[in-house]
Motif scaffolding. Structure first.
Motif, PDB file in Angstrom:
ATOM      1  N   GLY A   1      -4.467   2.677   2.565  1.00 10.23           N
ATOM      2  CA  GLY A   1      -4.979   3.959   3.051  1.00 10.23           C
ATOM      3  C   GLY A   1      -4.359   5.157   2.385  1.00 10.23           C
ATOM      4  N   TRP A   2      -3.087   5.046   1.987  1.00  5.55           N
ATOM      5  CA  TRP A   2      -2.431   6.106   1.227  1.00  5.55           C
ATOM      6  C   TRP A   2      -1.145   5.583   0.621  1.00  5.55           C
ATOM      7  CZ3 TRP A   2       2.215   8.821   2.867  1.00  5.55           C
ATOM      8  CH2 TRP A   2       2.681   8.498   4.146  1.00  5.55           C
ATOM      9  N   ILE A   3      -0.701   6.248  -0.410  1.00  2.00           N
ATOM     10  CA  ILE A   3       0.558   5.911  -1.064  1.00  2.00           C
ATOM     11  C   ILE A   3       1.613   6.912  -0.620  1.00  2.00           C
ATOM     12  CG2 ILE A   3       1.793   5.677  -3.240  1.00  2.00           C
ATOM     13  CD1 ILE A   3      -0.858   5.088  -4.598  1.00  2.00           C
ATOM     14  N   CYS A   4       2.713   6.418  -0.054  1.00  2.00           N
ATOM     15  CA  CYS A   4       3.886   7.254   0.186  1.00  2.00           C
ATOM     16  C   CYS A   4       4.696   7.200  -1.105  1.00  2.00           C
ATOM     17  CB  CYS A   4       4.691   6.731   1.376  1.00  2.00           C
ATOM     18  SG  CYS A   4       6.008   7.840   1.898  1.00  2.00           S
ATOM     19  N   ALA A   5       4.473   8.187  -1.960  1.00  2.00           N
ATOM     20  CA  ALA A   5       4.979   8.150  -3.324  1.00  2.00           C
ATOM     21  C   ALA A   5       6.434   8.600  -3.417  1.00  2.00           C
ATOM     22  CB  ALA A   5       4.111   9.046  -4.208  1.00  2.00           C
ATOM     23  N   HIS A   6       7.073   8.259  -4.528  1.00  2.00           N
ATOM     24  CA  HIS A   6       8.442   8.702  -4.778  1.00  2.00           C
ATOM     25  C   HIS A   6       8.474  10.222  -4.901  1.00  2.00           C
ATOM     26  CE1 HIS A   6      12.594   8.191  -5.825  1.00  2.00           C
ATOM     27  NE2 HIS A   6      12.439   8.730  -7.016  1.00  2.00           N
ATOM     28  N   GLY A   7       7.605  10.788  -5.734  1.00  2.00           N
ATOM     29  CA  GLY A   7       7.334  12.226  -5.782  1.00  2.00           C
ATOM     30  C   GLY A   7       8.527  13.145  -5.640  1.00  2.00           C
ATOM     31  N   THR A   8       9.368  13.250  -6.670  1.00  2.00           N
ATOM     32  CA  THR A   8      10.599  14.038  -6.579  1.00  2.00           C
ATOM     33  C   THR A   8      10.422  15.514  -6.920  1.00  2.00           C
ATOM     34  OG1 THR A   8      11.172  13.451  -8.857  1.00  2.00           O
ATOM     35  CG2 THR A   8      12.047  12.051  -7.100  1.00  2.00           C
ATOM     36  N   GLY A   9       9.249  15.898  -7.387  1.00  2.00           N
ATOM     37  CA  GLY A   9       9.029  17.299  -7.748  1.00  2.00           C
ATOM     38  C   GLY A   9       9.509  17.676  -9.134  1.00  2.00           C
ATOM     39  N   THR A  10       9.939  16.711  -9.927  1.00  2.00           N
ATOM     40  CA  THR A  10      10.366  17.009 -11.291  1.00  2.00           C
ATOM     41  C   THR A  10       9.166  16.988 -12.227  1.00  2.00           C
ATOM     42  OG1 THR A  10      10.838  14.688 -11.769  1.00  2.00           O
ATOM     43  CG2 THR A  10      12.649  16.014 -10.895  1.00  2.00           C
ATOM     44  N   ARG A  11       9.285  17.701 -13.331  1.00  2.00           N
ATOM     45  CA  ARG A  11       8.188  17.741 -14.291  1.00  2.00           C
ATOM     46  C   ARG A  11       7.924  16.352 -14.871  1.00  2.00           C
ATOM     47  NH1 ARG A  11       5.190  21.777 -13.310  1.00  2.00           N
ATOM     48  NH2 ARG A  11       4.109  21.129 -15.203  1.00  2.00           N
ATOM     49  N   ALA A  12       9.004  15.590 -15.103  1.00  2.00           N
ATOM     50  CA  ALA A  12       8.844  14.299 -15.765  1.00  2.00           C
ATOM     51  C   ALA A  12       8.254  13.240 -14.851  1.00  2.00           C
ATOM     52  CB  ALA A  12      10.199  13.826 -16.299  1.00  2.00           C
ATOM     53  N   ASN A  13       8.625  13.243 -13.571  1.00  2.00           N
ATOM     54  CA  ASN A  13       8.258  12.136 -12.698  1.00  2.00           C
ATOM     55  C   ASN A  13       6.826  12.188 -12.185  1.00  2.00           C
ATOM     56  OD1 ASN A  13       9.268   9.860 -10.598  1.00  2.00           O
ATOM     57  ND2 ASN A  13       8.022  11.355  -9.509  1.00  2.00           N
ATOM     58  N   ASP A  14       6.424  13.308 -11.598  1.00  2.24           N
ATOM     59  CA  ASP A  14       5.246  13.310 -10.734  1.00  2.24           C
ATOM     60  C   ASP A  14       3.941  12.970 -11.449  1.00  2.24           C
ATOM     61  OD1 ASP A  14       7.187  14.099  -9.007  1.00  2.24           O
ATOM     62  OD2 ASP A  14       6.147  15.883  -8.285  1.00  2.24           O
ATOM     63  N   ALA A  15       3.673  13.615 -12.573  1.00  2.00           N
ATOM     64  CA  ALA A  15       2.412  13.361 -13.277  1.00  2.00           C
ATOM     65  C   ALA A  15       2.357  11.923 -13.772  1.00  2.00           C
ATOM     66  CB  ALA A  15       2.243  14.330 -14.441  1.00  2.00           C
ATOM     67  N   LEU A  16       3.486  11.437 -14.318  1.00  2.00           N
ATOM     68  CA  LEU A  16       3.530  10.060 -14.794  1.00  2.00           C
ATOM     69  C   LEU A  16       3.283   9.090 -13.653  1.00  2.00           C
ATOM     70  CD1 LEU A  16       4.148   7.816 -16.838  1.00  2.00           C
ATOM     71  CD2 LEU A  16       6.588   8.167 -16.366  1.00  2.00           C
ATOM     72  N   GLU A  17       3.935   9.316 -12.514  1.00  2.00           N
ATOM     73  CA  GLU A  17       3.767   8.438 -11.359  1.00  2.00           C
ATOM     74  C   GLU A  17       2.312   8.393 -10.913  1.00  2.00           C
ATOM     75  OE1 GLU A  17       5.587   7.898  -6.821  1.00  2.00           O
ATOM     76  OE2 GLU A  17       6.302   9.525  -8.100  1.00  2.00           O
ATOM     77  N   ALA A  18       1.692   9.552 -10.790  1.00  2.00           N
ATOM     78  CA  ALA A  18       0.300   9.611 -10.348  1.00  2.00           C
ATOM     79  C   ALA A  18      -0.633   8.914 -11.339  1.00  2.00           C
ATOM     80  CB  ALA A  18      -0.128  11.059 -10.148  1.00  2.00           C
ATOM     81  N   GLN A  19      -0.376   9.078 -12.625  1.00  2.00           N
ATOM     82  CA  GLN A  19      -1.219   8.440 -13.635  1.00  2.00           C
ATOM     83  C   GLN A  19      -1.125   6.910 -13.565  1.00  2.00           C
ATOM     84  OE1 GLN A  19       0.517  10.742 -16.897  1.00  2.00           O
ATOM     85  NE2 GLN A  19      -1.480  11.627 -17.345  1.00  2.00           N
ATOM     86  N   ILE A  20       0.075   6.412 -13.263  1.00  2.00           N
ATOM     87  CA  ILE A  20       0.229   4.957 -13.129  1.00  2.00           C
ATOM     88  C   ILE A  20      -0.540   4.450 -11.919  1.00  2.00           C
ATOM     89  CG2 ILE A  20       1.893   3.103 -12.723  1.00  2.00           C
ATOM     90  CD1 ILE A  20       3.940   4.827 -14.278  1.00  2.00           C
ATOM     91  N   TYR A  21      -0.465   5.163 -10.808  1.00  2.00           N
ATOM     92  CA  TYR A  21      -1.246   4.775  -9.633  1.00  2.00           C
ATOM     93  C   TYR A  21      -2.735   4.784  -9.954  1.00  2.00           C
ATOM     94  CZ  TYR A  21       3.016   5.702  -6.915  1.00  2.00           C
ATOM     95  OH  TYR A  21       4.289   5.708  -6.422  1.00  2.00           O
ATOM     96  N   ASP A  22      -3.162   5.785 -10.689  1.00  2.00           N
ATOM     97  CA  ASP A  22      -4.577   5.905 -11.020  1.00  2.00           C
ATOM     98  C   ASP A  22      -5.068   4.678 -11.783  1.00  2.00           C
ATOM     99  OD1 ASP A  22      -6.935   7.794 -11.030  1.00  2.00           O
ATOM    100  OD2 ASP A  22      -6.760   7.433 -13.181  1.00  2.00           O
ATOM    101  N   GLY A  23      -4.231   4.177 -12.690  1.00  2.00           N
ATOM    102  CA  GLY A  23      -4.599   2.986 -13.441  1.00  2.00           C
ATOM    103  C   GLY A  23      -4.577   1.734 -12.584  1.00  2.00           C
ATOM    104  N   LEU A  24      -3.585   1.616 -11.720  1.00  2.00           N
ATOM    105  CA  LEU A  24      -3.451   0.429 -10.888  1.00  2.00           C
ATOM    106  C   LEU A  24      -4.585   0.307  -9.862  1.00  2.00           C
ATOM    107  CD1 LEU A  24       0.401   0.439 -10.177  1.00  2.00           C
ATOM    108  CD2 LEU A  24      -0.867  -1.166 -11.614  1.00  2.00           C
ATOM    109  N   PHE A  25      -5.098   1.449  -9.418  1.00  2.00           N
ATOM    110  CA  PHE A  25      -6.131   1.440  -8.379  1.00  2.00           C
ATOM    111  C   PHE A  25      -7.506   1.808  -8.929  1.00  2.00           C
ATOM    112  CE2 PHE A  25      -2.221   1.598  -6.020  1.00  2.00           C
ATOM    113  CZ  PHE A  25      -2.481   0.847  -4.891  1.00  2.00           C
ATOM    114  N   ARG A  26      -7.712   1.544 -10.205  1.00  2.00           N
ATOM    115  CA  ARG A  26      -8.983   1.925 -10.845  1.00  2.00           C
ATOM    116  C   ARG A  26     -10.181   1.168 -10.274  1.00  2.00           C
ATOM    117  NH1 ARG A  26      -5.936  -1.117 -14.185  1.00  2.00           N
ATOM    118  NH2 ARG A  26      -6.800  -3.045 -15.051  1.00  2.00           N
ATOM    119  N   ARG A  27      -9.924   0.028  -9.610  1.00  2.00           N
ATOM    120  CA  ARG A  27     -11.045  -0.752  -9.062  1.00  2.00           C
ATOM    121  C   ARG A  27     -11.486  -0.241  -7.687  1.00  2.00           C
ATOM    122  NH1 ARG A  27      -7.598  -4.702 -10.793  1.00  2.00           N
ATOM    123  NH2 ARG A  27      -7.141  -5.384  -8.655  1.00  2.00           N
TER     124      ARG A  27
END
Length: 384
Positions: free
Chosen positions: A267-293
């Motif tokens: 229903g939702w991902i409780c993400a790591h999401g630290t607010g850093t420039r390096a982490n957040d976009a990369l993390e979201a992009q990985i989720y996007d690929g994993l849940f592409r189906r």
């Protein structure tokens, strides 16, 4: 396997919320805490963090060790009861922390400071319990809290235990503040804005979380079930996850497989999401690929805007919030985000909600955490 591990107790304490109910209310109402200023040491600049008490207080004061006492107080009677029941296995307490409750270790060499903090805090918890439980320390950095919940599930489902306490706690450490300053990872404005276009970094938070997990035989009025657990280490970099998401992908894949749930069941991902420039976009992009189906977008939420980054305690606190989400049938929003990063907003299968939304009755929550050295942990929490 002996069935699911059920969560029968959950409580938290963070800088802006004295308990789990208040934390949930803050998330839903988009209440964002104000970071306190903490003086630097020597040539260091002043820092900002979400603290449990007056930041001007001596951070090496021994009474700061009482954080473990406060976290354990509500569950001490339960531990004693289980320990005294000849029908039950000996209780186990898993302690998750990075720098613990002992700021006097600041300014040691980092490896020594972290090692001593974990070892001494495990000893402190053991002393408080008075030999009523086996106490183990989890040292996977900021992934430690989620790792503890996952290990608790493994202990219960394999029959090693029927009662496990997951205990995560963290105090602000000048050592950690200095480290993140050197990495350019601390928020300049003192607000942690996960997935926001204008995010400037992480804000450390003080706090604790405690969960009790029990076997199905003994669970009374469970709050949720830890359905699956995955753990991986990508070994890419000491401070950054692998850009190809190999560790995160492996951990999530293990957790989903063990839970018997598919990508459509989350229903939702409780993400790591630290607010850093390096982490957040990369993390979201990985989720996007994993849940592409998936046919529909998956809400991706970090609660750290309302708590700060509580490091070793974060995963336990986030698991408690996941239980509340199931009970309330609601997905919390990203409390501090104002404008979603365009890179994240353009993703097809992941979306960052800025307002609360409804959670389907059968949906589960995926919670993930990253730690230095490439440690990644993931758990799936669903209805009991």
């Amino acid at each position: 396997m002996t069935g699911n591990a059920l969560i029968t107790y959950a409580q938290t304490r963070t800088a802006a919320a004295p308990n789990l109910a208040t934390l949930w209310a803050n998330l839903i109402s988009l209440t964002v805490p104000t970071a306190a200023s903490i003086p630097g040491v020597g040539t260091d600049a002043d820092y900002r963090a979400f603290t449990l008490s007056d930041p001007g207080t001596d951070r090496a004061d021994p009474r700061y060790r009482d954080i473990w006492r406060a976290a354990l107080a509500p569950v001490l009677s339960r531990i004693a009861e289980v320990n005294g029941d000849p029908r039950r296995a000996r209780p186990i307490v898993l302690v998750a922390t990075v720098m613990g409750s002992r700021p006097e270790y600041d300014r040691q060499a980092p490896a020594h400071g972290i090692k001593n903090a974990l070892a001494d805090d495990v000893a402190a918890v053991s002393e408080l319990l008075g030999h009523q439980a086996d106490v183990l320390g989890i040292g996977s950095g900021c992934a430690a809290g989620t790792t503890a919940v996952g290990i608790a599930r493994s202990l219960i489902t394999t029959g090693r235990a029927d009662f496990v306490v997951c205990l995560g706690a963290e105090m602000v450490s000048l050592e950690v503040l200095t480290l993140f300053t050197a990495l350019g990872g601390l928020a300049r404005e003192g607000v942690l804005r996960p997935f926001d276009e204008h995010r400037t970094g992480m804000v450390p938070g003080e706090g604790w979380g405690v969960l009790i997990l029990e076997s199905e035989r003994w669970a009374d009025r469970p709050l949720g079930a830890v359905l699956g657990y995955g753990e991986a280490s990508d070994g890419y970099d000491i401070v950054a996850p692998s850009p190809d998401g190999v560790g995160l992908s492996a951990a999530i894949g293990q957790a989903l497989a063990e839970s018997g749930r598919g990508v459509a069941d989350i229903g939702w991902i409780c993400a790591h999401g630290t607010g850093t420039r390096a982490n957040d976009a990369l993390e979201a992009q990985i989720y996007d690929g994993l849940f592409r189906r998936r046919e529909q977008q998956l809400p991706c939420v970090s609660i750290k805007g309302a708590t700060g980054h509580c490091q070793g305690a974060a995963g336990v606190i986030e698991a408690a919030v996941a239980c509340t989400s199931l009970a309330e049938a609601m997905v919390p929003p990203n409390a501090a985000a104002l404008t979603v990063d365009p890179i994240v907003a353009a993703l097809e299968r992941v979306q960052v909600p800025l307002t609360p939304s409804t959670l389907a009755p059968s949906a589960a929550v995926l919670s993930t955490s990253f730690g230095f050295g490439g440690s990644v942990s993931a758990i799936v929490i669903g209805q009991p």
